[in-house]
Design a protein around this motif. Structure first.
Motif, PDB file in Angstrom:
ATOM      1  N   ASP A 280      11.587   8.680 -49.595  1.00 24.00           N
ATOM      2  CA  ASP A 280      13.068   9.497 -49.214  1.00 24.00           C
ATOM      3  C   ASP A 280      13.736   9.204 -49.424  1.00 24.00           C
ATOM      4  O   ASP A 280      14.359   9.927 -49.519  1.00 24.00           O
TER       5      ASP A 280
ATOM      6  N   PHE B  33      14.176   9.816 -53.114  1.00 28.16           N
ATOM      7  CA  PHE B  33      14.381  11.164 -53.468  1.00 28.16           C
ATOM      8  C   PHE B  33      15.588  11.611 -52.396  1.00 28.16           C
ATOM      9  O   PHE B  33      16.442  12.432 -53.618  1.00 28.16           O
TER      10      PHE B  33
ATOM     11  N   SER C 154       4.893  10.816 -56.092  1.00 29.55           N
ATOM     12  CA  SER C 154       5.657  10.885 -56.556  1.00 29.55           C
ATOM     13  C   SER C 154       6.999  11.163 -57.616  1.00 29.55           C
ATOM     14  O   SER C 154       8.562  11.722 -56.688  1.00 29.55           O
TER      15      SER C 154
ATOM     16  N   GLU D 139       9.594  14.317 -58.884  1.00 30.24           N
ATOM     17  CA  GLU D 139      10.773  14.327 -59.163  1.00 30.24           C
ATOM     18  C   GLU D 139      10.320  15.137 -60.720  1.00 30.24           C
ATOM     19  O   GLU D 139      11.674  15.325 -60.783  1.00 30.24           O
TER      20      GLU D 139
ATOM     21  N   SER E 277       4.192  18.416 -53.415  1.00 32.08           N
ATOM     22  CA  SER E 277       5.702  18.925 -53.772  1.00 32.08           C
ATOM     23  C   SER E 277       6.658  19.929 -52.404  1.00 32.08           C
ATOM     24  O   SER E 277       7.660  19.490 -52.025  1.00 32.08           O
TER      25      SER E 277
ATOM     26  N   LEU F 101      15.041  15.749 -51.317  1.00 37.44           N
ATOM     27  CA  LEU F 101      15.627  16.191 -52.345  1.00 37.44           C
ATOM     28  C   LEU F 101      17.236  17.565 -52.045  1.00 37.44           C
ATOM     29  O   LEU F 101      18.146  17.006 -52.325  1.00 37.44           O
TER      30      LEU F 101
ATOM     31  N   SER G 288      15.226  12.444 -43.190  1.00 39.10           N
ATOM     32  CA  SER G 288      16.127  12.443 -44.509  1.00 39.10           C
ATOM     33  C   SER G 288      17.552  13.131 -44.006  1.00 39.10           C
ATOM     34  O   SER G 288      17.959  12.238 -45.003  1.00 39.10           O
TER      35      SER G 288
END
Length: 364
Positions: free
Chosen positions: A27, A30, A115, A119, A188, A195, A254
């Motif tokens: 995480d 990301f 992962s 991406e 995803s 992200l 996050s």
């Protein structure tokens, strides 16, 4: 990588307290990726320039494909290289759809590239979305899209838990864990929070520099808040597959990691001034280490089977050293040469333009 020490069964009990939250490193990755790639894409758009899609995707291709293809070939052609016997079809790795199609009950070899798939999907879609949003830039429009992604993820994970996971929570089979891995952790559509948090940081830095400067002057306070938020997320994730963790745990984590990244980007903060010896090299080789570490753990374990006197933390030191050496080999033999070729390739148009400019000037 330490979290994946479960592959090496004889040492997991000794290091378990230290790696149980190691999965959160993904995480953090990301968030960092959203911040760095977001900045790379948004800066020219903020200057009113057009986005060079071919340059962006070419850079990503040279960065991602070579080392990935080498390791994938080893997994596909050398079964003993695999940390698990079962492996998804190669075409799913080549199309970066393994995280959407994986059967975790049978095929876990090289599964950690889920992962990388997330991406790749980000690389594919984000530049187009950024270009669309900045054609007529609007704070309201940007905030609306961010909220839709955030709340949509919470709603989707909540639905999956309530309607798919909860009904089989007490079943004797492993459907509960399988659904969690395949539809919450790997997919995803469930893992956009990190992200998004990184992209929001990049958006503030690029489009609201006054806000960013003000935040940077309070970096230590931002760091303390980030630590508190991450601690709260860790407490929630003590029940990692529970409803609260599944629904709101990822955006909370996050947020905390984004605050830490924001604080670390300021030279006025404790994090920004802290230099860790060797961290720079680890950052450069991290992609190669990421791709190869599980297989190397497995091969090292097989090699150490002939030396039963080497066990526990001593064995783990051997695994760590083997992983660093293999990652360094992949980095220097494959990754770095292709990055150099990329830089040389991308310099050619600029050199050509310079040459044309000099010729025109001479002719004038």
């Amino acid at each position: 990588m330490t979290f994946h020490a479960y592959i090496v069964w004889d040492i997991t009990d000794e290091i378990r307290p230290y790696w149980q939250f190691g999965w959160m490193g993904v995480d953090l990755f990301f968030v960092l990726s959203g911040y760095l790639i977001g900045s790379q894409v948004l800066k020219p758009l903020a200057r009113g320039e057009s986005l060079d899609f071919s340059d962006f995707y070419l850079r990503r291709a040279f960065r991602i494909f070579p080392a990935f293809f080498v390791v994938l070939a080893l997994y596909a052609l050398w079964p003993d290289f695999r940390e698990q016997p079962g492996m998804q079809p190669v075409w799913q790795f080549l199309t970066y759809t393994i995280n959407l199609l994986i059967d975790t009950t049978k095929n876990l070899a090289f599964s950690h590239v889920w992962s990388l798939c997330v991406e790749e999907h980000f690389y594919l879609l984000f530049p187009l979305l950024a270009w669309l949003l900045t054609r007529r830039a609007s704070l309201r429009k940007t905030v609306t899209v961010c909220l839709l992604i955030l709340l949509g993820g919470i709603a989707l994970r909540s639905f999956i838990w309530l309607h798919w996971m909860q009904p089989v929570q007490n079943a004797d089979d492993n459907r509960y864990g399988t659904i969690f891995l395949e539809h919450i952790y790997y997919a995803s559509y469930s893992r956009l929070d990190g992200l998004l948090a990184g992209v929001v940081l990049a958006t503030i830095q690029v489009w609201r520099p006054a806000w960013w400067t003000r935040i940077q002057t309070k970096a230590n306070g931002v760091m303390l808040v980030g630590l508190a938020v991450v601690a709260a997320a860790m407490w929630i994730f003590t029940d990692r597959t529970g409803f609260v963790a599944t629904s709101i745990g990822y955006p909370l984590l996050s947020l905390g990691l984004a605050l830490l990244v924001c604080a670390a980007s300021s030279t006025q903060s404790w994090l920004g001034r802290w230099r860790v010896p060797g961290a720079g090299w680890l950052a450069l080789a991290s992609y190669s280490l990421y791709l190869s570490h599980k297989a190397v753990f497995h091969l090292a374990q097989k090699a150490l089977a002939a030396y039963p006197q080497v066990h526990g933390l001593a064995a783990f030191a051997c695994y760590a050293l083997a992983t660093l050496l293999a990652g360094a080999l992949l980095h220097y033999a494959v990754e770095r040469p292709f990055l150099r070729w990329r830089d040389a390739w991308l310099r050619r148009p600029a050199q050509k333009q310079l040459s044309i400019g000099v010729t025109d000037s001479a002719g004038a």
